[in-house]
Design a protein around this motif. Sequence first.
Motif, PDB file in Angstrom:
ATOM      1  N   LEU A  16      -9.150   6.054   3.421  1.00 35.82           N
ATOM      2  CA  LEU A  16      -9.696   4.927   2.780  1.00 35.82           C
ATOM      3  C   LEU A  16     -10.251   4.964   1.373  1.00 35.82           C
ATOM      4  O   LEU A  16     -10.075   4.209   0.528  1.00 35.82           O
ATOM      5  N   GLN A  17     -11.176   6.016   1.392  1.00 37.90           N
ATOM      6  CA  GLN A  17     -12.027   6.083   0.163  1.00 37.90           C
ATOM      7  C   GLN A  17     -11.035   6.442  -1.073  1.00 37.90           C
ATOM      8  O   GLN A  17     -11.243   6.145  -2.271  1.00 37.90           O
ATOM      9  N   ILE A  18     -10.308   7.312  -0.709  1.00 39.10           N
ATOM     10  CA  ILE A  18      -9.094   7.749  -1.664  1.00 39.10           C
ATOM     11  C   ILE A  18      -8.057   6.601  -2.119  1.00 39.10           C
ATOM     12  O   ILE A  18      -7.895   6.444  -3.300  1.00 39.10           O
ATOM     13  N   ALA A  19      -7.802   5.810  -1.139  1.00 37.57           N
ATOM     14  CA  ALA A  19      -6.782   4.670  -1.303  1.00 37.57           C
ATOM     15  C   ALA A  19      -7.602   3.637  -2.386  1.00 37.57           C
ATOM     16  O   ALA A  19      -7.089   3.134  -3.295  1.00 37.57           O
ATOM     17  N   VAL A  20      -8.859   3.130  -2.053  1.00 36.23           N
ATOM     18  CA  VAL A  20      -9.602   2.346  -2.676  1.00 36.23           C
ATOM     19  C   VAL A  20      -9.653   2.812  -4.247  1.00 36.23           C
ATOM     20  O   VAL A  20      -9.818   2.250  -5.026  1.00 36.23           O
ATOM     21  N   HIS A  21     -10.028   4.073  -4.092  1.00 37.61           N
ATOM     22  CA  HIS A  21     -10.149   4.767  -5.850  1.00 37.61           C
ATOM     23  C   HIS A  21      -9.073   4.495  -6.706  1.00 37.61           C
ATOM     24  O   HIS A  21      -9.042   4.211  -7.717  1.00 37.61           O
ATOM     25  N   GLU A  22      -7.847   5.066  -5.901  1.00 41.22           N
ATOM     26  CA  GLU A  22      -6.489   4.756  -6.725  1.00 41.22           C
ATOM     27  C   GLU A  22      -6.272   3.327  -7.004  1.00 41.22           C
ATOM     28  O   GLU A  22      -5.790   2.808  -8.164  1.00 41.22           O
ATOM     29  N   LEU A  23      -6.439   2.240  -5.912  1.00 40.79           N
ATOM     30  CA  LEU A  23      -6.297   0.873  -6.242  1.00 40.79           C
ATOM     31  C   LEU A  23      -7.158   0.310  -7.377  1.00 40.79           C
ATOM     32  O   LEU A  23      -6.886  -0.393  -8.117  1.00 40.79           O
ATOM     33  N   GLY A  24      -8.397   0.997  -7.347  1.00 43.42           N
ATOM     34  CA  GLY A  24      -9.416   0.406  -8.424  1.00 43.42           C
ATOM     35  C   GLY A  24      -8.857   1.027  -9.597  1.00 43.42           C
ATOM     36  O   GLY A  24      -8.872  -0.029 -10.840  1.00 43.42           O
ATOM     37  N   HIS A  25      -8.397   2.160 -10.021  1.00 40.61           N
ATOM     38  CA  HIS A  25      -7.481   2.421 -11.294  1.00 40.61           C
ATOM     39  C   HIS A  25      -6.574   1.568 -11.571  1.00 40.61           C
ATOM     40  O   HIS A  25      -6.525   1.003 -12.684  1.00 40.61           O
ATOM     41  N   ALA A  26      -5.837   1.368 -10.452  1.00 35.44           N
ATOM     42  CA  ALA A  26      -4.557   0.458 -10.842  1.00 35.44           C
ATOM     43  C   ALA A  26      -4.794  -1.045 -11.149  1.00 35.44           C
ATOM     44  O   ALA A  26      -4.393  -1.442 -12.304  1.00 35.44           O
ATOM     45  N   TRP A  27      -5.773  -1.546 -10.446  1.00 32.61           N
ATOM     46  CA  TRP A  27      -6.184  -3.074 -11.101  1.00 32.61           C
ATOM     47  C   TRP A  27      -6.911  -2.945 -12.096  1.00 32.61           C
ATOM     48  O   TRP A  27      -6.692  -4.100 -12.896  1.00 32.61           O
ATOM     49  N   ALA A  28      -7.583  -2.135 -12.714  1.00 34.73           N
ATOM     50  CA  ALA A  28      -8.293  -2.033 -13.676  1.00 34.73           C
ATOM     51  C   ALA A  28      -7.245  -1.979 -14.851  1.00 34.73           C
ATOM     52  O   ALA A  28      -7.373  -2.537 -15.928  1.00 34.73           O
ATOM     53  N   THR A  42      -1.499  10.757  -0.913  1.00 37.46           N
ATOM     54  CA  THR A  42      -1.027  11.982  -0.183  1.00 37.46           C
ATOM     55  C   THR A  42      -1.829  12.366   1.055  1.00 37.46           C
ATOM     56  O   THR A  42      -1.122  13.247   1.584  1.00 37.46           O
ATOM     57  N   GLY A  43      -2.823  11.639   1.554  1.00 36.77           N
ATOM     58  CA  GLY A  43      -3.597  11.937   2.482  1.00 36.77           C
ATOM     59  C   GLY A  43      -4.683  12.471   2.118  1.00 36.77           C
ATOM     60  O   GLY A  43      -5.751  12.349   2.682  1.00 36.77           O
ATOM     61  N   ASN A  44      -4.685  13.219   0.893  1.00 36.01           N
ATOM     62  CA  ASN A  44      -5.860  13.984   0.656  1.00 36.01           C
ATOM     63  C   ASN A  44      -6.071  13.896  -0.859  1.00 36.01           C
ATOM     64  O   ASN A  44      -6.790  14.614  -1.429  1.00 36.01           O
ATOM     65  N   GLY A  45      -5.376  13.159  -1.460  1.00 34.39           N
ATOM     66  CA  GLY A  45      -5.332  12.922  -2.754  1.00 34.39           C
ATOM     67  C   GLY A  45      -4.333  11.475  -3.285  1.00 34.39           C
ATOM     68  O   GLY A  45      -3.969  11.099  -2.348  1.00 34.39           O
ATOM     69  N   GLY A  46      -4.308  11.169  -4.467  1.00 37.56           N
ATOM     70  CA  GLY A  46      -3.531  10.200  -5.007  1.00 37.56           C
ATOM     71  C   GLY A  46      -3.193  10.203  -6.621  1.00 37.56           C
ATOM     72  O   GLY A  46      -3.954  10.835  -7.133  1.00 37.56           O
ATOM     73  N   GLU A  47      -2.440   9.130  -6.831  1.00 34.06           N
ATOM     74  CA  GLU A  47      -2.237   8.793  -8.440  1.00 34.06           C
ATOM     75  C   GLU A  47      -1.795   7.717  -8.623  1.00 34.06           C
ATOM     76  O   GLU A  47      -1.194   7.035  -7.666  1.00 34.06           O
ATOM     77  N   VAL A  48      -1.927   7.212  -9.848  1.00 35.43           N
ATOM     78  CA  VAL A  48      -1.222   5.956 -10.220  1.00 35.43           C
ATOM     79  C   VAL A  48      -0.466   6.104 -11.433  1.00 35.43           C
ATOM     80  O   VAL A  48      -0.746   6.879 -12.475  1.00 35.43           O
TER      81      VAL A  48
END
Length: 146
Positions: A16-28, A42-48
Amino acid sequence: MGWFSPARDPEDPRQLQIAVHELGHAWAWKEGGFRILEILHTGNGGEVTTNRKQRGWNEEIAWEYCIGCWGGFEAEDRWMRTFGHGRAHRGHSAHDIGNFKHVARGLESKLSEGKARSIARTRVGKHWSQILRQAPLLVRDGRISI
């Protein structure tokens, strides 16, 4: 999800921490005029993925990119404080911070870290309820768009 990635668990605090991080980038970035093509987890990472490529950037696009670089950290920090997990660590955002510094160095109208973070924090706050609602979906599905 890669071969060695953890199983998707929308209740796992780290995922969830990773997902929130990526969503923060996306909305900003979305608030800054970028079109968000995809948010991956990806389960242990992400990207926008956005519609903006570095070629042909102007001052305004570069400024907005810099703000979005801090959106992930600010969302992660708010989530961690809200749910009693402490504070976000800059080391988790080292890549984003490096991108911010690299692009901000070239700006004619200087953008400080404090100013970029403040704007990103405001943008994250504006979409906080959406971020909280979308984070488990992003973990579960592995990709969403906004």
